[in-house]
Motif scaffolding. Structure first.
Motif, PDB file in Angstrom:
ATOM      1  N   ARG A  45       1.948 -16.817 -17.311  1.00 42.83           N
ATOM      2  CA  ARG A  45       1.184 -15.823 -18.062  1.00 42.83           C
ATOM      3  C   ARG A  45       1.453 -14.447 -17.461  1.00 42.83           C
ATOM      4  NH1 ARG A  45      -0.901 -19.619 -20.668  1.00 42.83           N
ATOM      5  NH2 ARG A  45      -3.016 -20.312 -20.896  1.00 42.83           N
ATOM      6  N   PRO A  46       1.423 -13.426 -18.271  1.00 42.32           N
ATOM      7  CA  PRO A  46       1.517 -12.074 -17.709  1.00 42.32           C
ATOM      8  C   PRO A  46       0.336 -11.811 -16.770  1.00 42.32           C
ATOM      9  CG  PRO A  46       1.740 -12.037 -20.096  1.00 42.32           C
ATOM     10  CD  PRO A  46       1.312 -13.421 -19.721  1.00 42.32           C
ATOM     11  N   PHE A  47       0.541 -10.880 -15.827  1.00 46.95           N
ATOM     12  CA  PHE A  47      -0.554 -10.528 -14.929  1.00 46.95           C
ATOM     13  C   PHE A  47      -0.491  -9.061 -14.553  1.00 46.95           C
ATOM     14  CE2 PHE A  47       2.851 -11.942 -12.156  1.00 46.95           C
ATOM     15  CZ  PHE A  47       2.802 -11.090 -11.063  1.00 46.95           C
ATOM     16  N   SER A  48      -1.605  -8.590 -14.014  1.00 46.77           N
ATOM     17  CA  SER A  48      -1.760  -7.201 -13.617  1.00 46.77           C
ATOM     18  C   SER A  48      -2.289  -7.155 -12.192  1.00 46.77           C
ATOM     19  CB  SER A  48      -2.750  -6.518 -14.563  1.00 46.77           C
ATOM     20  OG  SER A  48      -3.032  -5.209 -14.124  1.00 46.77           O
ATOM     21  N   ILE A  49      -1.820  -6.174 -11.411  1.00 48.57           N
ATOM     22  CA  ILE A  49      -2.242  -6.043 -10.013  1.00 48.57           C
ATOM     23  C   ILE A  49      -2.368  -4.582  -9.607  1.00 48.57           C
ATOM     24  CG2 ILE A  49      -1.228  -8.229  -9.240  1.00 48.57           C
ATOM     25  CD1 ILE A  49       1.174  -6.653  -8.216  1.00 48.57           C
ATOM     26  N   HIS A  50      -2.961  -4.368  -8.435  1.00 50.73           N
ATOM     27  CA  HIS A  50      -2.993  -3.066  -7.760  1.00 50.73           C
ATOM     28  C   HIS A  50      -1.960  -3.093  -6.650  1.00 50.73           C
ATOM     29  CE1 HIS A  50      -6.771  -1.464  -9.444  1.00 50.73           C
ATOM     30  NE2 HIS A  50      -7.083  -2.739  -9.559  1.00 50.73           N
ATOM     31  N   LEU A  51      -1.236  -2.000  -6.499  1.00 49.19           N
ATOM     32  CA  LEU A  51      -0.225  -1.884  -5.447  1.00 49.19           C
ATOM     33  C   LEU A  51      -0.426  -0.591  -4.675  1.00 49.19           C
ATOM     34  CD1 LEU A  51       2.926  -2.889  -7.525  1.00 49.19           C
ATOM     35  CD2 LEU A  51       1.885  -4.237  -5.697  1.00 49.19           C
ATOM     36  N   ASN A  52       0.130  -0.554  -3.479  1.00 45.95           N
ATOM     37  CA  ASN A  52       0.162   0.659  -2.687  1.00 45.95           C
ATOM     38  C   ASN A  52       1.616   1.106  -2.595  1.00 45.95           C
ATOM     39  OD1 ASN A  52       0.472   2.402  -0.378  1.00 45.95           O
ATOM     40  ND2 ASN A  52      -1.603   1.832   0.188  1.00 45.95           N
ATOM     41  N   ALA A  53       1.893   2.321  -2.975  1.00 49.57           N
ATOM     42  CA  ALA A  53       3.268   2.822  -3.009  1.00 49.57           C
ATOM     43  C   ALA A  53       3.954   2.748  -1.643  1.00 49.57           C
ATOM     44  CB  ALA A  53       3.293   4.263  -3.522  1.00 49.57           C
ATOM     45  N   ALA A  54       3.200   2.824  -0.572  1.00 53.95           N
ATOM     46  CA  ALA A  54       3.794   2.770   0.773  1.00 53.95           C
ATOM     47  C   ALA A  54       4.394   1.394   1.066  1.00 53.95           C
ATOM     48  CB  ALA A  54       2.743   3.108   1.827  1.00 53.95           C
ATOM     49  N   ARG A  55       3.958   0.380   0.321  1.00 53.68           N
ATOM     50  CA  ARG A  55       4.430  -0.983   0.578  1.00 53.68           C
ATOM     51  C   ARG A  55       5.323  -1.534  -0.531  1.00 53.68           C
ATOM     52  NH1 ARG A  55      -0.873  -0.597   1.877  1.00 53.68           N
ATOM     53  NH2 ARG A  55      -1.339  -0.732   4.076  1.00 53.68           N
ATOM     54  N   VAL A  56       5.664  -0.695  -1.466  1.00 52.15           N
ATOM     55  CA  VAL A  56       6.444  -1.136  -2.628  1.00 52.15           C
ATOM     56  C   VAL A  56       7.929  -0.910  -2.362  1.00 52.15           C
ATOM     57  CG1 VAL A  56       6.966  -0.523  -5.024  1.00 52.15           C
ATOM     58  CG2 VAL A  56       4.605  -0.800  -4.307  1.00 52.15           C
ATOM     59  N   ASP A  57       8.730  -1.923  -2.660  1.00 50.14           N
ATOM     60  CA  ASP A  57      10.179  -1.744  -2.624  1.00 50.14           C
ATOM     61  C   ASP A  57      10.780  -2.489  -3.812  1.00 50.14           C
ATOM     62  OD1 ASP A  57      10.585  -4.494  -1.973  1.00 50.14           O
ATOM     63  OD2 ASP A  57      10.515  -4.053   0.161  1.00 50.14           O
ATOM     64  N   GLU A  58      12.058  -2.283  -4.029  1.00 49.80           N
ATOM     65  CA  GLU A  58      12.703  -2.848  -5.212  1.00 49.80           C
ATOM     66  C   GLU A  58      12.652  -4.375  -5.231  1.00 49.80           C
ATOM     67  OE1 GLU A  58      16.194  -2.038  -8.341  1.00 49.80           O
ATOM     68  OE2 GLU A  58      16.204  -0.932  -6.460  1.00 49.80           O
TER      69      GLU A  58
END
Length: 142
Positions: A45-58
């Motif tokens: 199923r599709p899902f939605s989350i909260h992220l922190n840009a400092a921990r995001v990578d490709e």
């Protein structure tokens, strides 16, 4: 958690699961990888989350997209880095990382939203708010 999600999916057939967590990307990489493997196989199923840009990578965004991530929220909070660092205690993040994080979400066609704080108790709230709005324009949340 997968077992509970499977029960909810079977019983209520939701279109989307929304994970209300401060920062999904705080989970250990091994936990995220295992979650994604099982979620894709068992929940689908599709899902939605909260992220922190400092921990995001490709690699993270690609994995989450392949698993079903369709909506992500990231906090900008304040575009004035000095205010963000001193008042909001956001020393681990900066505008460059925030912009890069939104670019990744947009590159992978993940609907995204920014969270902002306006009217902070600072000397010149309108100027700080305009700086935050300008940063939002650069980030191009969808």
């Amino acid at each position: 958690m997968i077992r509970e999600l499977k029960l909810l999916a079977d019983r209520f057939d939701p279109e989307l699961f929304y994970f209300w967590d401060d920062d999904f990307s705080l989970l250990p990489e091994k936990t995220i990888t295992e979650f994604c493997r099982r979620y894709e196989k068992e929940i689908q199923r599709p899902f939605s989350i909260h992220l922190n840009a400092a921990r995001v990578d490709e690699n993270l965004i690609k994995l989450l997209k392949e698993t079903g991530l369709t909506i992500a929220t990231m906090s900008i909070e304040c575009g004035d880095e000095h205010v963000a660092r001193t008042l909001l205690k956001r020393g681990f993040n900066n505008n460059k990382k925030i912009i890069a994080g939104f670019r990744l979400l947009n590159r992978y066609n993940i609907t995204n939203y920014s969270q902002n704080i306006l009217c902070l108790p600072v000397e010149n709230p309108p100027e700080v708010d305009l700086t935050t709005i300008r940063l939002n324009i650069r980030c191009k949340p969808t």
